[in-house]
Write a protein that holds these residues in place. Structure first.
Motif, PDB file in Angstrom:
ATOM      1  N   THR A   1       0.825  -1.207   0.000  1.00 16.95           N
ATOM      2  CA  THR A   1       0.000   0.000   0.000  1.00 16.95           C
ATOM      3  C   THR A   1       0.862   1.261   0.000  1.00 16.95           C
ATOM      4  O   THR A   1       1.784   1.397   0.800  1.00 16.95           O
TER       5      THR A   1
ATOM      6  N   ALA B   1      -2.238   6.145   0.557  1.00 14.85           N
ATOM      7  CA  ALA B   1      -3.504   5.406   0.630  1.00 14.85           C
ATOM      8  C   ALA B   1      -3.662   4.664   1.947  1.00 14.85           C
ATOM      9  O   ALA B   1      -4.721   4.117   2.240  1.00 14.85           O
TER      10      ALA B   1
ATOM     11  N   SER C   1      -4.098   5.172   5.194  1.00 14.11           N
ATOM     12  CA  SER C   1      -5.144   5.323   6.203  1.00 14.11           C
ATOM     13  C   SER C   1      -6.485   4.809   5.686  1.00 14.11           C
ATOM     14  O   SER C   1      -7.236   4.149   6.398  1.00 14.11           O
ATOM     15  N   ALA C   2      -6.776   5.082   4.409  1.00 21.07           N
ATOM     16  CA  ALA C   2      -8.037   4.599   3.837  1.00 21.07           C
ATOM     17  C   ALA C   2      -8.053   3.076   3.784  1.00 21.07           C
ATOM     18  O   ALA C   2      -9.057   2.428   4.122  1.00 21.07           O
ATOM     19  N   VAL C   3      -6.930   2.493   3.388  1.00 18.18           N
ATOM     20  CA  VAL C   3      -6.857   1.025   3.282  1.00 18.18           C
ATOM     21  C   VAL C   3      -7.005   0.384   4.658  1.00 18.18           C
ATOM     22  O   VAL C   3      -7.782  -0.565   4.844  1.00 18.18           O
TER      23      VAL C   3
ATOM     24  N   ALA D   1      -8.466   1.483   7.305  1.00 19.17           N
ATOM     25  CA  ALA D   1      -9.840   1.594   7.795  1.00 19.17           C
ATOM     26  C   ALA D   1     -10.741   0.577   7.104  1.00 19.17           C
ATOM     27  O   ALA D   1     -11.577  -0.073   7.734  1.00 19.17           O
ATOM     28  N   TYR D   2     -10.505   0.434   5.799  1.00 19.12           N
ATOM     29  CA  TYR D   2     -11.347  -0.494   5.044  1.00 19.12           C
ATOM     30  C   TYR D   2     -11.142  -1.937   5.510  1.00 19.12           C
ATOM     31  O   TYR D   2     -12.089  -2.686   5.729  1.00 19.12           O
TER      32      TYR D   2
ATOM     33  N   THR E   1     -17.764  -2.556  -2.639  1.00 16.78           N
ATOM     34  CA  THR E   1     -16.929  -1.528  -2.013  1.00 16.78           C
ATOM     35  C   THR E   1     -15.467  -1.904  -2.212  1.00 16.78           C
ATOM     36  O   THR E   1     -15.151  -3.063  -2.489  1.00 16.78           O
TER      37      THR E   1
ATOM     38  N   VAL F   1     -11.021  -0.107  -1.970  1.00 16.48           N
ATOM     39  CA  VAL F   1     -10.136   1.060  -2.004  1.00 16.48           C
ATOM     40  C   VAL F   1      -8.898   0.735  -2.832  1.00 16.48           C
ATOM     41  O   VAL F   1      -8.451  -0.416  -2.869  1.00 16.48           O
TER      42      VAL F   1
ATOM     43  N   THR G   1      -4.986   0.742  -3.588  1.00 15.55           N
ATOM     44  CA  THR G   1      -3.796   0.707  -2.718  1.00 15.55           C
ATOM     45  C   THR G   1      -2.724   1.680  -3.169  1.00 15.55           C
ATOM     46  O   THR G   1      -1.753   1.907  -2.461  1.00 15.55           O
TER      47      THR G   1
END
Length: 850
Positions: free
Chosen positions: A277, A281, A283-285, A287-288, A308, A310, A312
Motif C-alpha cells: 500500500t 492510501a 489510512s483509507a486502506v 480503515a477499510y 466496495t 479502495v 492501494t
RNA sequence: GGUCGAGUGGUGGAAUCGGUAGACACAACGGACUUAAAAUCCGUCGCCCUUAAAAAGGUGUGAGGGUUCAAGUCCCUCCUCGACCA
C-alpha cells in the motif's frame, strides 16, 4: 353384537412381545451361518434423540425401510436392519444446562422415549445391535478412527477465522451458520481467529467427486454433492508489482481473458496488503480492512450488495502485455478461496463489471459474442477472442489451453484445479461430545494417546460452559484428568476441545455389523459380508453434509485397509416430508389445532375469536403442528399408521397429513379382518373354504395380479402407495366373492405382512398356522393365471374413444380392424368418409383415421 | 440471480415405451339396515350441453403454441410453486 372386531390395541402388543421373546428378527453374527444366504443391508438414518421425541416424520423414514427389510427377508436374504441413537450434541447439552442435569441422564431418558415410541410401530429391528454414540463403548472407536486420520496427517491444528457464537460459547461450522445466525437457534454469529482442529477433507475432493459415478443415488442429490465440492479448472497466474520485487498469485477459471484484466483485487486479509500500500492510501486502506474483517462471507460476496473497495496506490504488471494495472483491496474477494487475490476482467465477469463501473476502471472486450456493448453488460458466454494478441480468433476453450501453455512456458503460471470445498472444522468448545485422544507437551508438540488408553472418557465438570479465560469446558476438569502420563514417562496436558456432532454418525453403519466387539470397531469378515449399505434412507437435509463427511471417513478407512468398499452407501433414497396444517394469527403467533375453531369456514382462535391463517407446513415443534405417533397408534393402531404413511403418496413425495385419511386405511384393515373373522362369534368366517377351488377364477386372477404388482411396486420403493391400492382392490374383490379359499387368503396375507405385520400375523395364526408369517417365503405370481381369453380393445376414430371391444386375445390386426369397422358406434363416425389410415396397437387399441 | 424439480377433480394421489385421463382412497350426496344414531352394505361423484329420465354429444391434466394417427407424457415460450445454492 360385534364381540370380536378388529382390535389393534390387543393384537399389536401381543405380537410385538412374541417377536421380542422369540427373537424373530435377530440377525446371526456368525459368518458361516450368514454365508448361506445373500445379504441385504437396509438402513434408515438414525435419529438425533432430542427431547421433542419421535414424530410422524421419523416414521415416514422408518416405515418404508421396514417394508423393504420385511420383503427382502421373505425373499430369502439375511437382512441387516438396525436402529440406534445419534446422542451427542448441542441441543441435549443446552437442555441439560437449563434443567441442571447431566447430559448423560438427559440422553438416557430421551433414548428410552425414542425406543418406546419406535417399538410401538412394530418395526423389525434387531434391537440387540442398538448403538448409542454417546457411550464410551461406542465413542472409544470414534476416537480410534480419529487417530487413524491423525496418523495419515489428515487432522491438523490451524489458526482460522471461525464462526464464533457468543451466546453458545462455541465455534460453529460454516454449514451450521446462515445469514450470520446459528441455524438451530438464530443466535448471532461473529467471525474470530482461533486455534481449531481441521480435517483435510479437501485431500479427498477429487475422489469424493469421481466416485459419485459408482453410486445408485438420485441424480439431483449427486448434483448437490458435486456442486458442494465445486471443482473448477483454471490457472494460477503470477503478477509482478511495479517498482517492487514482490509478486502475487491469482487463481482464475478464465485464463483466456487475461488480456482483458484491467485491475487486480487483494482480499482485505491478504498479507501483501500492508506491504504494497502506498503511504498516501494507507489510512483509507487500513480503515477499510478493519471494517471488512467483521463481515461474513455472505455479506461480502452477495451479488445484491453494493461493491466496495479502495485503491492501494500500487500497480501490478499484466504478464501478457506488460500493462500496469491498479491493485485494489475489496471485500468481495475472500482469503479462503483460491489464493485470496484475483485478476479482474470487467468485460467478462459480472462482479468485476459492477466494481469497474462503480470506480471508473476501464472495461475491455476480449471475447466477442455479447448482445449489448461491453460497457453496458459483461459477456460471460462462449465466443471468439479479440484484442488478445496471440489468442485472437480462438474460441474460449482453445484460448484457455493456449494461454495455460504460454504461461507455463514463460514461467508465469500453471494450469490449476480449485475446489469450493473447504477443510472441515472439526473441534467444538462444548462438553457433550467425544474428547480428542490427544495431548500437548510443554514445548507445544502434540502427541496422540495410545490405542490401549481408549476410550478417553468425558470427565465430570462443575459447569458446562467455557472457563472465564475462554478455554473449552473440559478445561474445568480436575488436574487428575487434565494431566496425562505418556508411555515414555513424560507428562502432557490433554486436549480440551471435543469433536462435532457429525463424528459419531460418520461410521455408525459399520458398528451395527458387530455392535459388541471389544477388540476392534468391527470384524473384517462381517464387514466384508455386509458392506456396502444397499439402501440408505433419510431426509434431504442430510443430502450434503452428513453424506459427504461419512463418505470421507469411509474412504480414509478404505485407504487404511479397514473396509472393503470405496463407498459406504450404494443405494440412497430421500423420503419426503410430512406437512400438516398450522394456524397463525396476524402477529405470527402459532396456535395448536385444539386451540382453534371453524367459524363459517374461517379458522379462528377458540379463546379470542381472532381470525387465523391456515397453511400447510413441514411439521415442527415451533409451528405447533407436530403429530405424535403414539396418538395415532392409540386411536387406530400401528398397522393403520404404517399403511397410511405409505398410502398418502410416493415415499419420496412431501405430502400433507390428513386425519381423515387414516380412517380410510383403518376401514381397509377392518375389511381384511372380516375376511377371516366372523365378528359376531370370533370364529372363522363361514365364507372360508378348504377347497383349492377353481370356482372363483376371478378371485385367483386378482390374487396373482396383486402378487405381481405388490412385488414390483414394493421393490421400486417409490410406489408403495399403488401396492396398497392393489391390495385394496383384492380385498374388495374378496369381500364380494361368494366363497373364499383359505389358500388364496393365506397368499394374500404374505403380501400384506411387510406393510401391516401385526394383523397379517394374527390372521395367519387364526388360520391355523404356527410360524411367524414374516419368516415365510414370498409368493411369486403365475403368468398363466393372469392371461385371459379375451382382451378389451379401445376403438378410436380420429384419436377419440368411441367404443370398447371385447375380442379374443389372439385376434389378428385384420380381425380387430374388421370388428371395429363393424361396430355400430364406430360406424356412426366413420360413415361415408374414406378410411385414410388404420393404426393397431396389439392388445390395446385401434385408431381409424378418416 | 443460478441449478434442479413440480403444477391432474372439493382433497391425497393413479395413469408402462406417447395409446381408455381421474385407479385406489378421503370428503360430499343419495339409498338400505336401525326406534334413533354410530358402524356396515349398495349407489352417485371433473366441467358443459341436452333430457321428464336416459342414451348420445362436447370439453378437460397451470397458460399459449408446435410435433404426431394419437400428448398429462415429447419440443418451444410464458406463469406459479417448491428444494438447493449464491
Amino acid at each position: 353384537m360385534e364381540n370380536h372386531p378388529y382390535a389393534p390395541a390387543k393384537i399389536e402388543p401381543y405380537w410385538q412381545a412374541e417377536w421380542r421373546e422369540k427373537e424373530a428378527f435377530k440377525i446371526p453374527n456368525d459368518i458361516e451361518t450368514l454365508k448361506t444366504k445373500p445379504k441385504f443391508y437396509v438402513l434408515g438414518m438414525f435419529p438425533y434423540t432430542s427431547g421433542a421425541g419421535l414424530h410422524i416424520g421419523h416414521a415416514k423414514n422408518y416405515v418404508p425401510t421396514d417394508v423393504i427389510a420385511n420383503l427382502r427377508r421373505m425373499q430369502g436374504y439375511h437382512v441387516m436392519h438396525p436402529m440406534g441413537w445419534d446422542a451427542f450434541g448441542l441441543p441435549t447439552e443446552r437442555y441439560a444446562v437449563r434443567e441442571n442435569e447431566h447430559p448423560a441422564d438427559v440422553t438416557k431418558r430421551n433414548t428410552e422415549t425414542f425406543q418406546h415410541q419406535i417399538q410401538r410401530i412394530g418395526l423389525s429391528y434387531d434391537w440387540s445391535r442398538k448403538i448409542d454414540t454417546s457411550v464410551p463403548e461406542y465413542y472409544r472407536w470414534t476416537q480410534w478412527i480419529f487417530l487413524r486420520l491423525y496418523e495419515k496427517d489428515l487432522a491438523y491444528l490451524d489458526n482460522v477465522p471461525v464462526n464464533w457464537c457468543p451466546a453458545l460459547g462455541t465455534v460453529l461450522s460454516n454449514e451450521e451458520v446462515k445469514d450470520g445466525k446459528y441455524v438451530e437457534t438464530g443466535d448471532p454469529v461473529e467471525r474470530r481467529l482461533m486455534h481449531q482442529w481441521m480435517l483435510k477433507i479437501t485431500a479427498y475432493a477429487e475422489r469424493l467427486l469421481e466416485d459419485l459415478d459408482l453410486l445408485d443415488w438420485p441424480d439431483g442429490l449427486k448434483e448437490m454433492q458435486r456442486h458442494w465440492i465445486g471443482k473448477s479448472e483454471g490457472a494460477d497466474i503470477t503478477f509482478d508489482i511495479k517498482d517492487s520485487d514482490k509478486t502475487f498469485t491469482v487463481f482464475t477459471t478464465r485464463p483466456d481473458t487475461l488480456f482483458g484484466a484491467t485491475y487486480c483485487v487483494l482480499a482485505p486479509e491478504h498479507p501483501l496488503v500492508s506491504e504494497i500500500t502506498h503511504p498516501d492510501a494507507a489510512s483509507a486502506v487500513n480503515a477499510y480492512v478493519k471494517e471488512a474483517v467483521n463481515k461474513s462471507d455472505l455479506q461480502r460476496t452477495d451479488l445484491a450488495t453494493e461493491k466496495t473497495g479502495v485503491f492501494t496506490g500500487a500497480y501490478a504488471i499484466n504478464p501478457c502485455n506488460n500493462a500496469p494495472i491498479p491493485i485494489w483491496v475489496a471485500d468481495y474477494v475472500l482469503m479462503t478461496y483460491g489464493t485470496g487475490a484475483i485478476m479482474a476482467v470487467p468485460g467478462h465477469d459480472e462482479r468485476d463489471h459492477e466494481f469497474a463501473s462503480a470506480f471508473g476502471i476501464p472495461i475491455v472486450e476480449v471475447i466477442k459474442g455479447g448482445e449489448k456493448p461491453i460497457e453496458e453488460a459483461p459477456f460471460e458466454g462462449d465466443g471468439v477472442c479479440v484484442n488478445s494478441g496471440f489468442l485472437n480468433g480462438l474460441r474460449v476453450d482453445e484460448a484457455k489451453q493456449k494461454m495455460i501453455q504460454w504461461l507455463e512456458s514463460e514461467g508465469r503460471g500453471t494450469g490449476q484445479i480449485q475446489y469450493r470445498l473447504r477443510d472441515w472444522l472439526f473441534s467444538r468448545q462444548r462438553y457433550w461430545g467425544e474428547p480428542f485422544p490427544l495431548a500437548h507437551l510443554e514445548d507445544g508438540t502434540i502427541v496422540q494417546l495410545p490405542d490401549a488408553e481408549l476410550p478417553i472418557e468425558l470427565p465430570p465438570i462443575d459447569a458446562y460452559k467455557p472457563t472465564e479465560d475462554g478455554r473449552p469446558p473440559l478445561a474445568r476438569a480436575d488436574k487428575e484428568w487434565l494431566k496425562v502420563r505418556l508411555p515414555d514417562g513424560r507428562t502432557a496436558t490433554r486436549e480440551t476441545n471435543i469433536m462435532p456432532q457429525w463424528a459419531g454418525s460418520c461410521w455408525y453403519y459399520l458398528r451395527f455389523l458387530d455392535a459388541h466387539n471389544t477388540e476392534a470397531p468391527f470384524d473384517t469378515a462381517l464387514e466384508n459380508y455386509w458392506m456396502p449399505v444397499d439402501l440408505y434412507m433419510g431426509g434431504a437435509e442430510h443430502a450434503v453434509l452428513h453424506l459427504l463427511y461419512a463418505r470421507f471417513w469411509h474412504k480414509v478407512l478404505y485407504d487404511c485397509g479397514l473396509v472393503s468398499t470405496k463407498e459406504p452407501f450404494q443405494g440412497l433414497v430421500n423420503q419426503g416430508t410430512i406437512l400438516a396444517e398450522s394456524y397463525q394469527d396476524a402477529a405470527g403467533k402459532y396456535y395448536y389445532p385444539h386451540e382453534t375453531d371453524r367459524n363459517g369456514g374461517k379458522a379462528v382462535a377458540k379463546a379470542s375469536d381472532v381470525p387465523l391463517h391456515v397453511q400447510m407446513e413441514k411439521m415442527s415443534k415451533s409451528r405447533f403442528n407436530v403429530i405424535n405417533s403414539n396418538d395415532v397408534i392409540d386411536k387406530y393402531g400401528a398397522d393403520a399408521l404404517r399403511l397410511y404413511l405409505l398410502f398418502i403418496g410416493p415415499v419420496t413425495a412431501s405430502t400433507p397429513w390428513q386425519d381423515a385419511g387414516v380412517e380410510g386405511v383403518y376401514r381397509f384393515l377392518q375389511r381384511v379382518w372380516r375376511l377371516v373373522v366372523n365378528e359376531e362369534n370370533g370364529e372363522l368366517s363361514e365364507k372360508l373354504t378348504d377347497a383349492a377351488g377353481t370356482t372363483e377364477a376371478e378371485l385367483w386372477r386378482e390374487l396373482h395380479k396383486t402378487i405381481k404388482q405388490v412385488t414390483e411396486d414394493t421393490d421400486s420403493i417409490d410406489k408403495m402407495n399403488t401396492a396398497i391400492s392393489q391390495m385394496m382392490i383384492f380385498v374388495n374383490t374378496a369381500t364380494q366373492a361368494k366363497s373364499l379359499p383359505k389358500e388364496c387368503l393365506k397368499v394374500f396375507l404374505h403380501l400384506l405382512s411387510p406393510y401391516a405385520p401385526h394383523i397379517a400375523q394374527e390372521l395367519w395364526h387364526r388360520l391355523g398356522e404356527t410360524s411367524f408369517i414374516a419368516h415365510e417365503q414370498w409368493p411369486t405370481h403365475d403368468e398363466a393365471v393372469l392371461t385371459s381369453a379375451t382382451v378389451t380393445i379401445i376403438a378410436q376414430v380420429n384419436g377419440k374413444l368411441r367404443n370398447r371391444l371385447e375380442l379374443p386375445a389372439d385376434a389378428t390386426d385384420k380381425e380387430i380392424e374388421e370388428a371395429a369397422l363393424a361396430d355400430e358406434r364406430v360406424q356412426r363416425f366413420v360413415e361415408g368418409k374414406p378410411v385414410r389410415k388404420v393404426i393397431v396397437v396389439p392388445n390395446r387399441l385401434i385408431n381409424i383415421v378418416v
